[in-house]
Each structure stands twice: as C-alpha cells, then as structure tokens.
Scaffold this motif. Structure first.
Motif, PDB file in Angstrom:
ATOM      1  N   UNK A 488       0.836  -1.183   0.000  1.00 20.10           N
ATOM      2  CA  UNK A 488       0.000   0.000   0.000  1.00 20.10           C
ATOM      3  C   UNK A 488       0.880   1.245   0.000  1.00 20.10           C
ATOM      4  N   UNK A 489       0.359   2.323  -0.596  1.00 17.18           N
ATOM      5  CA  UNK A 489       1.057   3.607  -0.634  1.00 17.18           C
ATOM      6  C   UNK A 489       0.270   4.605   0.197  1.00 17.18           C
ATOM      7  N   UNK A 490       0.954   5.259   1.129  1.00 15.78           N
ATOM      8  CA  UNK A 490       0.288   6.212   2.019  1.00 15.78           C
ATOM      9  C   UNK A 490       0.915   7.588   1.822  1.00 15.78           C
ATOM     10  N   UNK A 491       0.066   8.608   1.709  1.00 16.88           N
ATOM     11  CA  UNK A 491       0.542   9.967   1.488  1.00 16.88           C
ATOM     12  C   UNK A 491       1.077  10.571   2.784  1.00 16.88           C
ATOM     13  N   UNK A 492       2.198  11.266   2.669  1.00 16.84           N
ATOM     14  CA  UNK A 492       2.815  11.968   3.791  1.00 16.84           C
ATOM     15  C   UNK A 492       2.653  13.464   3.555  1.00 16.84           C
ATOM     16  N   UNK A 493       2.238  14.209   4.564  1.00 15.26           N
ATOM     17  CA  UNK A 493       2.026  15.649   4.409  1.00 15.26           C
ATOM     18  C   UNK A 493       3.360  16.388   4.362  1.00 15.26           C
ATOM     19  N   UNK A 494       3.304  17.602   3.831  1.00 17.88           N
ATOM     20  CA  UNK A 494       4.510  18.434   3.754  1.00 17.88           C
ATOM     21  C   UNK A 494       5.014  18.781   5.153  1.00 17.88           C
ATOM     22  N   UNK A 495       4.103  18.970   6.104  1.00 19.41           N
ATOM     23  CA  UNK A 495       4.512  19.245   7.493  1.00 19.41           C
ATOM     24  C   UNK A 495       5.417  18.146   8.028  1.00 19.41           C
ATOM     25  N   UNK A 496       5.053  16.898   7.760  1.00 13.93           N
ATOM     26  CA  UNK A 496       5.805  15.766   8.302  1.00 13.93           C
ATOM     27  C   UNK A 496       7.205  15.687   7.714  1.00 13.93           C
ATOM     28  N   UNK A 497       7.325  15.976   6.425  1.00 14.92           N
ATOM     29  CA  UNK A 497       8.640  15.922   5.779  1.00 14.92           C
ATOM     30  C   UNK A 497       9.594  16.921   6.425  1.00 14.92           C
ATOM     31  N   UNK A 498       9.074  18.038   6.889  1.00 11.75           N
ATOM     32  CA  UNK A 498       9.899  19.091   7.492  1.00 11.75           C
ATOM     33  C   UNK A 498      10.002  18.969   9.014  1.00 11.75           C
ATOM     34  N   UNK A 499       9.410  17.926   9.587  1.00  4.27           N
ATOM     35  CA  UNK A 499       9.363  17.765  11.037  1.00  4.27           C
ATOM     36  C   UNK A 499      10.389  16.711  11.465  1.00  4.27           C
ATOM     37  N   UNK A 500      11.448  17.126  12.160  1.00  3.14           N
ATOM     38  CA  UNK A 500      12.484  16.180  12.576  1.00  3.14           C
ATOM     39  C   UNK A 500      11.942  15.155  13.580  1.00  3.14           C
ATOM     40  N   UNK A 501      10.974  15.573  14.388  1.00  9.17           N
ATOM     41  CA  UNK A 501      10.365  14.625  15.326  1.00  9.17           C
ATOM     42  C   UNK A 501       9.659  13.501  14.589  1.00  9.17           C
TER      43      UNK A 501
END
Length: 642
Positions: A488-501
């Motif tokens: 399955x492919x799940x979308x990741x938000x732009x916020x998450x890509x920029x969030x080190x946590x």
C-alpha cells in the motif's frame, strides 16, 4: 565467490602444500638423524665396553665385569644388554624398562621406531672370551622426535598464518582498483555516476579504469542531456519561458479538472500594471527581469494543490482548491504585497472568486475579470472578493468551519479512532497490481469528512505530523495483522517531511517493522523536494537505509528540473494530471514521452492517475507510462470481482 577469495584460497592451498612438503622432508630428516645417532652411540658404547671388559674376562672376574656393564649402560638409551661368556657358557643379562613419557600413544602408533640390536665378540689375542649383545631403547628417539614435531607444527602454523595475512593484504591492495571498478559498475547499472576512479599503476587495470571513467562520463552526460531535453519540452508545452510559472495552456487543464470536482476553493487573478509600464518605458530586458523577480516571490505560495500561472504579459492566476473565502483573501493580500519593490507604491490589483457549483472555465474567468475590475476601483485596498454562498450542504459546512474547528475535528477523530480507509489500485500495463493507494477519511456518526476537506487547514496549522503518525500507526497494525494486505502507498504531508520529530518516529517505526518493508510505500509531495530539499533528502535517505520505498506525488506540477530524480531515486512518480490529459496533442505527447523515458532509464515507475478510458490507457502505455490509476482501473477490478 569473489575473485579475491578465489585467488586467496588457491594461493593459500599452494602455500600450504609447499609448507607441508617442507614439514614432511624435515620430519623424515630428523627421524633418520635420530636413528643414525642411536646406531652410532651403540657402536661407540659396544667398542668402549669391549675394551673395558676384556681384562676382567681373562681373569674370569665376573663381578667386575658386571660392575662395568652396570656403570656403562643407561636405561634411557638401551633396553637390553646380554653378555654370554664362551668358556663356561654363563650369561649375564640386564633388561631396562622402556618408559616413554610425554609422547602421545597415537604418535607412537603412527611413527614406528624399531629397536636396534648389535652384537660383538670379545677376544683376547686369538682367543674368544664372550659375546656382547646390546639392544637400543626407542624412548629417547621418540621423545626427541616428538619435540621436533611440535616445534615444526608450531612453526608451520605461525608461518602459514603470517603468510595468509601477508597474502590477503597484498591481494587486497592489488585488487583494490578492481573492487572500485566493480562498485562503479554496480552504480552505473543503477544510473549513479560519482567522481572518476583513480588510475592504478597496474597497466592492465589502468586501461580498464580509463575505459570505465570514459563510459561513466558519457552515460552521465547522456542522462543529463535527456533530463534537459525533457525540461525543454515541458517548458515549451506548459511553462512560461520568462517567469518559469505555468502557462495559460497548463492553467486551462488544471481549471478543467478542478471544475469537474465538488465545488471547493477559489481563484485569484493578479494584474500588475507596473509590468506593462516597465516593458513600455524600459524595454523587454527590464520587463523580463521584473517579471522574474515577481515570479520568484509568487513561487513561495506554491504547493502541490495550488497552481500558479502567467496568463499574459501582466496577469497571473492562482487556483486554490480546498480553501475558505477568508484564506483566499489572505492569499490575495500576500500577492499584492509581493508586487511592491523598493518601497514603491502598489501598482496592482487582485480579483478573488469563490467557486460555485455550476461554474465552468468561461464563467470562472469572467467572474475573475469582473472582480479584478472592481478591485482596481478600490483606492484603499485594490482587492475584491466575489463569494456566492454554496447551495450544497457540504459547501455550507466548508464555509462554516474554520481551521481551528477542523483541527478540533481531526484531534477528536484521532482520540476516538474515527479514521477509516479507502483503497485505490495502481496497476501496470499488463493489469498486474503495483500497489494500493490509501485514502483516509473521518466517519463521525452520519457525517463523513474526506481528507480534502480538512487537510489544508491541518497543514496550515502545522499539525500534519500528528495526523500522519496516527494514520501510519493504524496502517502498520493492519499490515501486521493481515499478511494478504499490501503493498500500500500512504501519502505523507509536507509538514511531516519538514518535522524532525516525525522523521525520528518514522525511522524507529521502520526499524521495528523491517518485515513490512516490501508492503508499504510512502508517497511524498513533490513540493518538498523543491522547497525543502534538505529535509526531503534526509527522510529519503532514512527510508532507503531501512530498505523501504517511497514515491513522489504530483510529479511535474511545480516545473522543477526532473534531474533531482537521480539524486533521490524514488520507486515511482505519480505524474501530474496535466501531462497525461492532452496526449493527442503531439507536442504534449512528446513531453510525456521524454519524461517517462528519463524515469524508466533510472528504473523509476511512472504512474498516470485519473485514467478514465481504455483507449487513454493504451495511448499512455505507448508513451512508456508503466502504471495506471483511476476509473478504468477501478472498473476492471470490479468486473473481475463480479
């Protein structure tokens, strides 16, 4: 088996054979020497005893003769001594126990040393007095031979180990250029090209390294030219050459698709009079530079959802789906502020239009023009909004709920586990499934909220990471519980890509779920690779390190060079709808073919979304698109199910 290992093994075999030969020769030499030494000592002992015994035998002094024998012969060298006197046939016999200490029994059984017996006749002149027989003891020979054997074995092992280490170091050094060639060949097969290899001193290998460097450089140039060709074709078909923004053709495609979906969001039409004045008063070069400066600012508004295009010399339009009227107004003010340079007064106006259910391209553009005309008449703030209340219940809910309210809805859904999932298949050109894309929605009683309704508000409030972690946690659990589900492919938000946590959390999650690496893919928005390439690169590297895969969504939407594909190496790219929509147009078909060829050469699957008909799928397949997602795929799956 590697060449290094084969060479090392065979060299060690030869080395072992040589050392073994030396060992065998030295062992036999030592044994023969001990036997000869034993024989010589017996000869010396018999000769000396014979001379000492003769006087006593003549005097028939048996007591003295016995004393001489006892004093002369040692039990460690002799096992038996017999003195047979010929005159009276009397016999004197001494036997010494043969105790062999410190020598293993298996060694004595394997190496047989026979005792040596020698006899001599003792005489006095012409008269024979006695016969002396002496038998040697092999104990001393066994002890000496065992000590020599131990020394030889230890020396053999130390020499072999030392030789093995030296040979491995020498071979490693000699074959180092070959390993570099092997590594570069593997990289070249994956279309990765690094710095040229250093040329070794070995003549044969130097020729190979030079050839590899030349091939690597040529392939690198080829792929760069291919990417540049795709970029040029794309610019010619969809991009404004001066501003770098989308052109009118691309905007019309995006407008058409947006208007075919539920009525959400709006458009902003910006007209900058200063551009017209600059072209008229300072020439085309100055005008182009001004446009480029303004476009650079407008690109800050870009997302994977928004489309920004240059309509004509001085007009720009932004399409903003899934947005409220107040948010659209904030975007309009941002666009106005971007037109002011060097504290000069604003010479621009913005017309804003919230979309209606019955709008089409003609009506939406006409409303935008009317809003722009009204904005130009407002002296305080040259901005006007046309907002007609949506008749649908969904539209009323969208306009009634603000960002904070949507955030509360999402947080409540996370706490109460109200998120549900739909799946849409992506298949290859033969109909075999590639993966299923996951679409999350909130089911709250009789109300159902799609991700498109709340995702924009969540991202604006920087709460995307919390949402992604919750959805991924659920999906990892579903995959672990159901072995038949996936990939399955799940979308990741732009916020998450920029969030080190979030990146740390996902890294730990992937490490603890290595068994699921082939069953889940992460779909990242293309805008992250343009605006936040460092953060996106870090996340991609962590995904690769854990043997998971990722794809890129809305590929080509932001008109960035496709050269970054070779750097990040996604498993697939999902093409922006504009590239797969008008493939009957030869120019646009050439653009798509160029993009897919570049991706396919990098072993990256290209997926077309929103494929509606079989004829469209067949044409896309001819243009080397390798994956399909949309109505036609869903229809095929439903027919198979029936």
């Amino acid at each position: 088996m590697t060449l290094y290992r084969q060479l090392l093994i065979w060299m060690l075999v030869v080395f072992f054979a040589l050392i073994t030969s030396v060992f065998v020769i030295q062992f036999h030499t030592t044994r023969d020497f001990l036997l000869e030494q034993q024989s010589a000592e017996m000869d010396n002992a018999i000769s000396a005893v014979g001379m000492a015994l003769s006087p006593y035998l003549e005097a028939d002094d048996k007591v003295s003769a016995e004393s001489v024998i006892n004093a002369t012969f040692d039990g460690s060298f002799y096992s038996e001594v017999i003195l047979e006197m010929l005159q009276d046939n009397d016999e004197l016999k001494r036997t010494y126990p043969s105790a062999i200490s410190g020598v293993p029994e298996w060694f004595r059984n394997a190496i047989v040393i026979q005792p040596i017996t020698k006899s001599t006749t003792l005489t006095s002149g012409w008269m024979q007095l006695a016969t002396l027989s002496v038998t040697s003891s092999p104990a001393h020979a066994y002890i000496q031979l065992w000590k020599a054997t131990v020394q030889l074995v230890v020396g053999f092992l130390l020499t072999f180990l030392f030789g093995a280490v030296v040979l491995s170091i020498i071979l490693s050094k000699v074959l180092r250029p070959l390993k570099s060639i092997q590594r570069r060949a593997r990289e070249m097969s994956d279309n990765q090209f690094g710095q040229p290899l250093s040329v070794p001193r070995t003549r044969e290998l130097s020729d190979v390294v030079l050839a590899f460097n030349s091939m690597s450089n040529q392939l690198k140039i080829h792929f760069e030219q291919q990417a540049q060709e795709a970029d040029k074709l794309r610019i010619r078909a969809y991009q404004d050459p001066v501003s770098g923004l989308a052109n009118r053709s691309y905007l019309m495609i995006q407008l058409g698709y947006w208007l075919s979906n539920p009525p959400e969001g709006g458009v902003a039409l910006l007209k900058v009079d200063q551009i017209t004045d600059c072209y008229a008063q300072e020439g085309y070069d100055a005008g182009d530079k001004f446009v480029q400066k303004l476009a650079a600012r407008l690109k800050d508004l870009a997302t994977d959802d928004y489309t920004i295009a240059r309509l004509n010399q001085s007009e720009f339009m932004l399409i903003a789906p899934n947005i409220t009227a107040s948010e659209l107004k904030m975007i309009g003010r941002s666009m106005l502020s971007m037109t002011s340079f060097d504290a000069a007064p604003v010479q621009a106006a913005v017309g804003l239009v919230m979309r209606r259910e019955d709008d089409n391209i003609t009506t939406i553009l006409a409303q935008a023009d009317n809003a722009l005309m009204q904005a130009r008449q407002q002296a305080e703030e040259p901005l006007a909004l046309f907002d007609i209340v949506q008749p649908s219940a969904q539209g009323k809910l969208q306009s009634a709920m603000g960002k904070q309210q949507w955030k509360a809805v999402v947080e409540e859904a996370i706490a109460n586990k109200q998120f549900k999932f739909n799946y849409q298949k992506a298949v290859d050109h033969e109909g075999a499934p590639l993966h299923q894309e996951v679409f999350a929605y909130i089911q709250k009683g009789n109300h159902r909220y799609s991700a498109g309704q709340f995702l924009g508000a969540i991202e604006q409030l920087n709460a995307g990471a919390q949402l992604d972690m919750h959805i991924l946690e659920q999906l990892f659990g579903k995959l672990a519980a159901n072995p038949e589900l996936g990939p399955i492919a799940v979308n990741i938000t732009q916020n998450s890509v920029n969030d080190t946590g979030f990146i740390r959390w996902l890294s730990n999650k992937m490490q603890s779920c290595q068994a699921l690496s082939s069953r889940i893919l992460f779909e990242l928005p293309e805008i992250c690779f343009i605006k936040n390439s460092d953060d996106a690169g870090l996340l991609c590297e962590i995904i690769h390190q854990n043997n998971f895969r990722f794809g890129i969504d809305n590929f080509g939407h932001n008109f960035s060079s496709i050269g970054y594909l070779n750097k990040f190496r996604p498993a697939y790219v999902k093409l922006d709808f504009a590239y797969t929509n008008q493939i009957d147009n030869q120019i646009k078909a050439d653009v798509l073919a160029s993009i897919t060829r570049t991706a396919n050469n990098l072993s990256i699957t290209t997926i077309a979304s929103r494929v509606e008909t079989m004829s469209q799928q067949e044409k896309l397949a001819e243009l080397m698109v390798r994956g399909f997602q949309g109505y036609v795929v869903d229809k095929m799956n439903s027919e198979k199910t029936v």
